[in-house]
Design an enzyme around this catalytic site. Structure first.
Site, short mmCIF file in Angstrom:
data_model
loop_
_atom_site.label_atom_id
_atom_site.label_comp_id
_atom_site.label_asym_id
_atom_site.label_seq_id
_atom_site.Cartn_x
_atom_site.Cartn_y
_atom_site.Cartn_z
N LYS A 93 46.35 42.34 28.51
CA LYS A 93 45.73 43.60 28.15
C LYS A 93 46.73 44.55 27.63
CE LYS A 93 43.52 44.94 31.85
NZ LYS A 93 43.96 43.43 32.59
N ARG A 98 37.11 50.33 34.99
CA ARG A 98 37.06 49.02 35.80
C ARG A 98 36.05 49.00 36.83
NH1 ARG A 98 42.66 48.41 35.75
NH2 ARG A 98 43.57 46.59 36.87
N ARG A 158 55.64 37.86 36.02
CA ARG A 158 55.73 39.12 35.26
C ARG A 158 57.11 40.02 35.61
NH1 ARG A 158 50.45 42.75 34.17
NH2 ARG A 158 50.37 42.75 36.46
N ARG A 195 56.66 44.44 39.79
CA ARG A 195 55.95 45.20 40.33
C ARG A 195 55.44 44.89 42.00
NH1 ARG A 195 51.06 45.87 36.14
NH2 ARG A 195 49.93 46.04 38.15
N ARG A 206 43.41 41.16 43.82
CA ARG A 206 42.94 42.03 42.65
C ARG A 206 42.01 41.11 41.88
NH1 ARG A 206 48.87 42.77 40.57
NH2 ARG A 206 48.21 43.24 38.76
P1 ADP Z 1 46.87 44.87 35.68
O1 ADP Z 1 47.50 45.10 34.32
O2 ADP Z 1 47.80 43.54 36.27
O3 ADP Z 1 45.42 44.48 35.67
P2 ADP Z 1 47.04 47.72 36.22
O4 ADP Z 1 48.20 48.04 35.85
O5 ADP Z 1 45.99 47.93 35.24
O6 ADP Z 1 47.15 46.01 36.60
O7 ADP Z 1 46.45 48.15 37.44
C1 ADP Z 1 47.24 48.24 38.78
C2 ADP Z 1 46.72 48.95 39.88
O8 ADP Z 1 46.38 50.26 39.46
C3 ADP Z 1 45.13 48.37 40.11
O9 ADP Z 1 45.32 47.18 41.03
C4 ADP Z 1 44.49 49.44 40.64
O10 ADP Z 1 45.00 49.88 42.22
C5 ADP Z 1 44.97 50.68 39.88
N1 ADP Z 1 44.22 50.99 38.92
C6 ADP Z 1 44.50 50.90 37.52
N2 ADP Z 1 43.61 51.20 36.64
C7 ADP Z 1 42.57 51.48 37.56
C8 ADP Z 1 41.10 52.09 37.36
N3 ADP Z 1 40.55 52.18 35.96
N4 ADP Z 1 40.54 52.23 38.27
C9 ADP Z 1 40.91 51.87 39.68
N5 ADP Z 1 41.93 51.70 39.90
C10 ADP Z 1 42.99 51.45 38.88
P1 ADP Z 2 47.73 42.79 31.87
O1 ADP Z 2 47.85 44.02 31.03
O2 ADP Z 2 46.20 42.12 31.34
O3 ADP Z 2 47.68 42.98 33.54
P2 ADP Z 2 50.01 41.85 30.77
O4 ADP Z 2 49.93 41.82 29.39
O5 ADP Z 2 50.96 42.36 31.42
O6 ADP Z 2 48.43 41.56 31.56
O7 ADP Z 2 50.39 40.09 31.11
C1 ADP Z 2 50.64 39.64 32.04
C2 ADP Z 2 51.85 38.58 32.34
O8 ADP Z 2 51.45 37.40 31.19
C3 ADP Z 2 52.99 39.21 31.45
O9 ADP Z 2 54.16 38.59 31.94
C4 ADP Z 2 53.07 38.89 29.90
O10 ADP Z 2 54.30 38.92 29.43
C5 ADP Z 2 52.32 37.57 30.18
N1 ADP Z 2 51.16 37.25 28.91
C6 ADP Z 2 50.57 38.20 28.25
N2 ADP Z 2 49.93 37.43 27.13
C7 ADP Z 2 50.11 35.96 27.44
C8 ADP Z 2 49.80 34.93 26.72
N3 ADP Z 2 48.93 35.00 25.62
N4 ADP Z 2 50.35 33.58 27.14
C9 ADP Z 2 51.31 33.72 28.21
N5 ADP Z 2 51.49 34.67 28.74
C10 ADP Z 2 51.22 35.85 28.36
#
Ligand code: ADP
Ligand code: ADP
Ligand code: ZN
Length: 216
Positions: free
Chosen positions: A13, A88, A127, A160, A171
């Site tokens: 995302k 979410r 990541r 992270r 998660r």
């Molecule tokens: P990822 O990109 O790996 O899905 P995020 O950066 O979106 O992780 O979120 C990291 C953490 O921040 C989540 O595990 C949660 O604890 C919190 N968080 C982020 N967005 C939300 C949301 N919309 N509602 C509740 N918690 C959130």
């Molecule tokens: P999210 O915001 O959904 O948690 P991220 O954009 O942070 O996801 O991506 C999670 C990890 O996967 C990062 O290390 C990113 O560089 C890698 N990644 C993202 N998209 C792809 C893809 N299409 N193929 C392989 N690796 C990816």
């Protein structure tokens, strides 16, 4: 163009949101990034949120809803926005509907990036994120040119606190239970678009662009 990016943690995302920002010039609203900023600044909100984030749990709805409400009223959201990681939960989605109604806006498309659990785990444990600008890398799939250094700004890359395998699995479980119901919620509204997130970054972006053509 007002968008939501949906999908499990690690589905890409944030990566896709940044590409959309570059191409379409609308801001990315990442609740995860905003919460991590609050944690880094040591605010009360940050201290409270950190407990949930480290445990792989969601931060309470009212906290994130408040943050998003404020953010959507900023002038840069006039021309559109990309919600990344929000909503979410069903209550968050309902609160968003209410906010948008008050602001006279609506969501054009919900892009659901589909990636299975095992792939998500592989992505997240490798990541690395830039401390300075938030750019995201992957040690194997999308490595920085120089070890531990951001290509864009030269900032330091870090892992992270919640990107450890055990927390990732937790998660993912939370995603299945609390976030996946949103797929049906938006399907019923007729604005859901599924994308195969297992393809490489450029291919996924192409597929998303094909969907966005309709809204620009
Ligand atoms: P990822 O990109 O790996 O899905 P995020 O950066 O979106 O992780 O979120 C990291 C953490 O921040 C989540 O595990 C949660 O604890 C919190 N968080 C982020 N967005 C939300 C949301 N919309 N509602 C509740 N918690 C959130
Ligand atoms: P999210 O915001 O959904 O948690 P991220 O954009 O942070 O996801 O991506 C999670 C990890 O996967 C990062 O290390 C990113 O560089 C890698 N990644 C993202 N998209 C792809 C893809 N299409 N193929 C392989 N690796 C990816
Ligand atoms: Zn950087």
């Amino acid at each position: 163009m007002n968008l939501i990016l949906l999908g499990p943690p690690g589905s890409g995302k944030g990566t896709q949101a940044k590409l959309i920002v570059e191409k379409y010039g609308i801001p990315q609203i990442s609740t995860g990034d905003m919460l991590r900023d609050a944690v880094a600044q040591g605010t009360e909100l940050g201290k409270e949120a950190k407990k949930y984030m480290d445990a792989g749990q969601l931060v309470p709805d009212e906290v994130v809803i408040g943050i998003v409400k404020e953010r959507l009223q900023q002038p840069d959201c006039e021309k559109g926005f990309i919600l990344d990681g929000f909503p979410r939960t069903i209550p968050q989605a309902e609160a968003l509907d209410k906010m948008l109604e008050e602001l006279g806006k609506n969501i054009d498309a919900v892009i659901n990036i589909q990636v299975p659990e095992e792939e998500v785990v592989k992505r997240i444990v490798n990541r690395r994120s830039c401390r300075n600008c938030g750019a995201v890398y992957h040690l194997i799939y999308n490595p920085p040119k120089e070890d531990n250094k951001c290509d864009k700004c030269g900032g330091e890359l870090y892992q992270r606190d919640d990107d450890k395998e055990e927390t990732v699995r937790q998660r993912y479980k939370v995603y299945k239970e609390q976030t996946e119901p949103l797929v049906e919620y938006y399907e019923k509204k007729g604005i859901l678009y599924n994308v195969d997130g297992t393809k490489n970054i450029d291919e996924v972006f192409n597929d998303i662009n094909a969907i966005l053509q309709k809204f620009t």
